[in-house]
Write an enzyme that holds these catalytic residues in place. Sequence first.
Site, PDB file in Angstrom:
ATOM      1  N   ASN A   1       0.809  -1.214   0.000  1.00  0.00           N
ATOM      2  CA  ASN A   1       0.000   0.000   0.000  1.00  0.00           C
ATOM      3  C   ASN A   1       0.851   1.277   0.000  1.00  0.00           C
ATOM      4  OD1 ASN A   1      -2.627  -1.132   0.066  1.00  0.00           O
ATOM      5  ND2 ASN A   1      -2.224  -1.783   2.166  1.00  0.00           N
TER       6      ASN A   1
ATOM      7  N   ASP B   1     -10.478  -7.418  -0.862  1.00  0.00           N
ATOM      8  CA  ASP B   1     -11.674  -6.659  -0.497  1.00  0.00           C
ATOM      9  C   ASP B   1     -12.928  -7.322  -1.073  1.00  0.00           C
ATOM     10  OD1 ASP B   1     -10.159  -4.337   0.652  1.00  0.00           O
ATOM     11  OD2 ASP B   1      -9.470  -4.202  -1.412  1.00  0.00           O
TER      12      ASP B   1
ATOM     13  N   HIS C   1      -7.912   0.860  -3.066  1.00  0.00           N
ATOM     14  CA  HIS C   1      -7.813  -0.084  -1.946  1.00  0.00           C
ATOM     15  C   HIS C   1      -7.542   0.738  -0.690  1.00  0.00           C
ATOM     16  CE1 HIS C   1      -6.893  -3.493   0.516  1.00  0.00           C
ATOM     17  NE2 HIS C   1      -5.649  -3.087   0.711  1.00  0.00           N
TER      18      HIS C   1
END
Length: 274
Positions: A38, A69, A100
């Site tokens: 991330n 997800d 995300h």
Amino acid sequence: CVVECKDLIRANTRIFATMGRAINEVASPEAKVLVVANPANTNCLVALKEASANGRIPSKNFCALTYLDYQRAKGQIAQRLGGGGVSADRVKNVIIWGNHSETQYPDALTDGYILGDSGEKVPLRTLLSNDLEWANNDFVTTVQNRGKAVIEVRGNSSALSAAMGTADCLKTWLVTGTKDGETISMAVYNDSGYYGVKEGIVFSFPCECRGGEWFAKEGLELSEFAQEKLKVTESELLEEWEAAKGLLVENSGTTSEREIPSVETNQPRLMSRL
């Protein structure tokens, strides 16, 4: 984007730009890249911009992980409808739109359905017609914040879940493909302005997979509520990209190996999203 987020983007932009250039220099033009670290969408965009700068490696060969997800969304719906003996495997075409992050839009109603024992498709908007408050609020926020909730409870990220999601995404994308009429969620390079989303960012869409390629499913009718949610997550992604792009411009043509972070810091900086 808050200061912490921008600092993480700045740190990771240098790392993923280096990775992208390395991919461009030595990887096969058929190489496929799935980014998990991330901020995954923007890290993916940085890498693909550097890797595809001369057109040797297509931007379509890159994606970021929103499959986890998607799996979490399916699990939440199965749990909600559990009184009817619904398993997550029977929940189909739930969509993760956008980033995300906590701005993503988990969408059960646009194209989602339950696959019955005889192959019939029962739309989730029918099954949840008396539960729209949950579908548009609690369901959305639970999926958006699931990674953070796991970290708060366990004290660690859900690394195993992410690893399994990565494996399942790659298997569907590159090996098995999706079944007819079914989609998965993948954060892919938006070069066609799908659903009115600004071109040039990595955005999660419903995708069909066949022959080792992804194809964004088009033609879905979005509610006004859904369109508003897409705008929110699009805005965040544009903000992230502006922060990353500024650093790429700063270092354009000047980055040398001496400017790349040392081994101790040359690891993707993680946000509490997994």
